[in-house]
Design a protein around this motif. Structure first.
Motif, PDB file in Angstrom:
ATOM      1  N   SER B  40       0.813  -1.219   0.000  1.00  0.00           N
ATOM      2  CA  SER B  40       0.000   0.000   0.000  1.00  0.00           C
ATOM      3  C   SER B  40       0.844   1.265   0.000  1.00  0.00           C
ATOM      4  N   THR B  41       2.140   1.100   0.070  1.00  0.00           N
ATOM      5  CA  THR B  41       2.967   2.319   0.051  1.00  0.00           C
ATOM      6  C   THR B  41       4.279   2.046  -0.676  1.00  0.00           C
ATOM      7  N   GLY B  42       4.686   2.987  -1.477  1.00  0.00           N
ATOM      8  CA  GLY B  42       5.951   2.846  -2.197  1.00  0.00           C
ATOM      9  C   GLY B  42       5.772   2.976  -3.694  1.00  0.00           C
ATOM     10  N   LEU B  54      12.749   1.703  -1.156  1.00  0.00           N
ATOM     11  CA  LEU B  54      11.522   2.337  -0.685  1.00  0.00           C
ATOM     12  C   LEU B  54      10.325   1.407  -0.771  1.00  0.00           C
ATOM     13  N   ALA B  55      10.511   0.258  -1.372  1.00  0.00           N
ATOM     14  CA  ALA B  55       9.445  -0.742  -1.353  1.00  0.00           C
ATOM     15  C   ALA B  55       9.450  -1.555  -0.056  1.00  0.00           C
ATOM     16  N   VAL B  56      10.516  -1.450   0.716  1.00  0.00           N
ATOM     17  CA  VAL B  56      10.661  -2.351   1.858  1.00  0.00           C
ATOM     18  C   VAL B  56       9.657  -2.095   2.978  1.00  0.00           C
ATOM     19  N   MET B  61       5.185  -4.368   6.138  1.00  0.00           N
ATOM     20  CA  MET B  61       3.838  -4.243   6.716  1.00  0.00           C
ATOM     21  C   MET B  61       2.946  -5.388   6.262  1.00  0.00           C
ATOM     22  N   GLU B  62       3.034  -5.723   4.975  1.00  0.00           N
ATOM     23  CA  GLU B  62       2.175  -6.796   4.463  1.00  0.00           C
ATOM     24  C   GLU B  62       2.557  -8.150   5.052  1.00  0.00           C
ATOM     25  N   THR B  82      13.945  -7.820  -2.909  1.00  0.00           N
ATOM     26  CA  THR B  82      13.853  -6.629  -2.056  1.00  0.00           C
ATOM     27  C   THR B  82      13.442  -6.967  -0.629  1.00  0.00           C
ATOM     28  N   GLY B  83      14.207  -6.499   0.321  1.00  0.00           N
ATOM     29  CA  GLY B  83      13.791  -6.605   1.720  1.00  0.00           C
ATOM     30  C   GLY B  83      13.828  -8.016   2.282  1.00  0.00           C
TER      31      GLY B  83
END
Lengths: 250, 250, 250, 250, 250, 250
Positions: B40-42, B54-56, B61-62, B82-83
């Motif tokens: 939901s963010t990024g 910035l996707a992390v 959260m998900e 990523t992450g």
């Protein structure tokens, strides 16, 4: 919709095949049928390079036979991944080694881990596999000084030695996970995981899941390049029957 | 006995999540429920290091939300993985990246293979993953010069460019197999495999099977060493809510 | 002709920024102005992969703000080189991590050296950096078992533990030099160097000098390839404001 | 508070020393005095292993003389980093090679870069340095087929050949930055950077800044282990005067 | 049909040349004449980088003189393989280093082995050779803390220290074979092999056999690429006489 | 004082054994007797992993027979070094592979070289050997697209294809030397060396000289660790007779 996975014990000791088969069935999916076979020719246990090499013809015979009867994948249930490249070149179905499967699984859940194998004779060959599979720097290899077949004998003290070596791996290597370095240890993973409080990976189970994965994904060994089918040519003498029958396209 | 696997699209483009979810469901076992979510963010797409970083937070959260609702494993559906390390440290459930899953699968069926990714910006980061996962010398990385979101648009010409790059990999790299280097290509694997006559591996499918494997084997991320749970400590400002709540034992 | 170098403490503990700023100013050239800032969002200390990832948005905000106000280079004052690649892609000015700077400096004065970092959680990530920066075989990594913030507290015993670990590195690793593996140790280098009689390298100081060097040489991050500017695209949700505004040329 | 840095041109061609000295002074700090000297014995240019080895005695004499007159650091202005280890063992002051300095600088601003050196004879030795400094996989080496001394002669066409090779590196290697692989190219970096629109790194400038950095940080070569001072012992014949005079402690 | 092999002791201690010559003659073929010479200029023993570099001119003079008198191959009898690359570029005849020869021999009879060298100063340089020759992961290096010339003195206790270190290598490294890491140990190989019951390899003997092999096979150093003959050019000062006289074709 | 060296052609084509024997005798010392044998069971030629594995039992039989009749060393005359580890574990005498021998020889006379082998099926296995023997970065591998047995047939055009591939190696790889990647090419080395003007290395000749060297040096395979003698144990079925008869001490 059932799938059949062949699990070959490349040594000729049927009791070890039982252990392996039980471990395989314990993790197989509901529609997976495990066909566990014992090699009919070669060493009673695989300890070092010599046994390894001489286990290959018997192993290849079993995989070829399995392929003829229609199995969708084959697992080589020896931690040295004996004969893996030859089997991949020979077969159309995918073939998985338990060492490569176990190291992959370990790499998904730990940054640093230790393989505990049986004898000193097997330690350097397994280190060779660690390098081949790109895990140098992440995985160490230790030998617990256990003859392979002692794992079949509760009175041998083998399990105690294995536990001692795992304890040293945790303490000295700061291992985050343990990989059991012999197919004959396949029944021990759950108990050791519970007792040591860290992931313990058995290669037989890992390889069954990788084989199921390849089948589900519709993937099999590439026939371009290194694993191209053997070229048709005469074979002589005792191994005459291994001659590849078909002319393979390059 | 159903298992739930969370598949997180770490970019914020819901249409790509559809593609990913369909690919995941296409290979999932009969008792596996795929829960596909969009961050939901990024960034709307992940192209290069900046988008990756910035996707992390949205990804984490998900995964945290999924873990609270009881999923047994999580898949990060971006080929940059990523992450991945942060998610493994945070979560008790296993977490799989689609790049690592795809490279493992490829290593079981080919000696030499080529990853075809989207943009030049992503090529070097993927080469970094190839090195991290121990595949240097076996895997090459190529970029097809396709913006990630163009894969969602049939009129963009992206598929044609992808095919051209695969053809070059087969010819110039003598690739034995192809790995699709973007989650947005997940729906193309079967058709490309049929057309090119060599294995084509999609990381989303590969990761689902690896997640199922870990669940079946009773394995999860080691909490010793590198992936030990985050220590309890204050977090400030916009990211305050990410503060680890529990005191983790070393 | 003054140059301004931004030093970002990517954790949110202002007292540690003081230590860092003092170390930076202690080595900066006469015309260098050190602008030390504390991240406004994220973890109070960075210990392991999770804290690392969540320190990045705050770090990027500070570097972007610094760039807008005209600084000529930025230093990331966390030994994990958190967010380094993302920052390099984002910024036009050069960005230096303290780990890479310290390892470079060490490589100019010693063939074999040891990094002493804080916690076991950070040891493997730093080993990953040692590999990334090409120092495998030359550098070992040890953890002194010190929480990062204990370095700020003289009564914590942290300095004693650090000294003990350095002594072990000299004895067991035959280290020719020591690299201090945490920005919070920046004030200790001189005293430890005097006491142990071998070079002790602080990454903060090293990074300041590397930043000055890049400025003097007229060099900045290449915008071709891996560090090309982020492509313009929408970002959603909490991190919306991070959306790259400009269309970057490939 | 002035610092003196000795820059040794280890070949015996004084006109090249001019080029080097100018490049060094162009980047040196306001309080740095550059003392540029030409070796008094050995080859007129260094092209390949033989010239390299025979440049070392003259180089060591200059560094020893510089150290006696009180310089605080020395730079070896030949891209083969000729005699670097011997000089470090001999001297108490830090010694920097221009290849190692240039590769470090490049690693801070690019993920992938290309060294363009002079002759094919020098290409493999420089590849050896790339491996030694841990840059294999990041840096390629090309030779522009230019005799070293042709760089001193505007009519030789050397600059044109250098430009052609840089163009090939950008196109074929997708180089993100260029490292100039000869001290005699030191004056060309700025123009080439402007013309090609990507960072171009000269090792002489880079080494001056690294030398200044080490001085400012109070760091010098470790005298433990590999760079311990030479043991006192007789030297015979023509090189008698090189005998180390003092008994060094191990 | 006699062949002449030049063995150069690159230090200036004639008594060590005796030891070396005896070892060489002990293994040489019936038609091989060993011409053992002592360098006339440079250090009395080679311990560390400084001595190494200054042994090279004297070494090259001896090889050039040997070549003029018609020897068919040259051996550099110092375990640091001092000046090997320069000698190969200079000479038309093949040149062998005793370290490279010993490591090759060891690799044919053992998977894991340990080099026992003299002083700590030499340990890291020898590790560098192990890496150069591709034996990292197979060979460890230990120093027995013996000054080189103590090997010439029975009363020095050097042999006892060497035995202690070999015992540690067998126990701690699980060495399968031992490589003696100094030309001055050449006379000890047989006795140590008998006493420790595992292969003990002396580099002098190994190099003689490699030299004979190259001669018999009609092979010599390639003059294309890295070892192309030095280009004709002026040399100045004390080393003037080293100037290559002939114009070599690239 | 004669020595006997067994050369085993591990394929079952006697005419190739002739070629191999002639090459071996052409370089052997005056007191060396070459005993060349053809395997009595297995593939007519070795092209790829499958043939390789099935050549091993026949190969081991010949080496065991040779050892019983008193040969002092054995050479495996197939460039894949088929069965090398198994043979070393089995035999008390030293065993040499022609690939390892050829790569060692090449490493003494060239920094960069190219192996030209027969078929694409063999290229990747030989690359695996290049990595195993530590020559990655120095040696490339090319396939000339020649079936192995075509080398026996002057009308096949095989020699022309081999020459074309060597020409490409010189041009594209800047190879300084060529290694012939098949035992069946053993008779071609001298002519190709003369024609191309650079060293051309045949593995059969190289291995004979290495075997003579080991004999002269009194060295044989270590029986500690990886090559310890096979443990006594039952072998079953077709390969029953391979059962190791003696109980080996660990």
């Amino acid at each position: 919709m059932t799938v059949q996975i062949l699990v070959v014990n490349p040594n000729t000791t049927a009791s070890m095949t039982e252990t392996i088969a039980a471990a395989a069935r314990g993790v197989a999916g509901a529609w997976t049928e495990i066909i566990a076979v014992t090699s009919s020719t070669g060493p009673a246990s695989i300890e070092g390079y010599y046994d390894e090499a001489l286990a290959v013809p018997g192993l290849l015979m079993e995989i070829a036979a399995g392929e003829r009867r229609g199995v969708q994948a084959a697992v080589i249930a020896c931690f040295d991944d004996t004969g893996l490249d030859a089997a991949r070149a020979m077969a159309a179905i995918p073939v998985i080694g338990i060492c490569e499967a176990a190291l992959s699984m370990a790499s998904f859940i730990a940054q640093r881990f230790t393989v505990v194998t049986t004898t000193e004779r097997s330690r350097v060959p397994v280190e060779g596999l660690v390098q081949r599979y790109g895990m140098t720097g992440r995985a160490r290899v230790r030998a617990a000084d256990i003859p392979v077949l002692a794992l079949e004998d509760p009175a041998s003290g083998a399990i105690g030695k294995l536990r001692d070596e795992i304890a040293r791996a945790v303490e000295e290597d700061r291992a985050e996970a343990i990989v059991l370095g012999c197919a004959g240890m396949a029944d021990l993973a759950h108990q050791l995981q519970a007792d040591f409080g860290l992931p313990v990976i058995d290669g037989v189970g890992a390889a069954i899941k990788q084989a199921e994965a390849l089948i589900a994904l519709g993937l099999s060994t590439s026939k371009r390049g290194a694993y191209a089918s053997p070229l048709a040519k005469p074979y002589r003498g005792m191994l005459k029957s291994f001659s590849p029958g078909a002319v393979a396209a390059e």
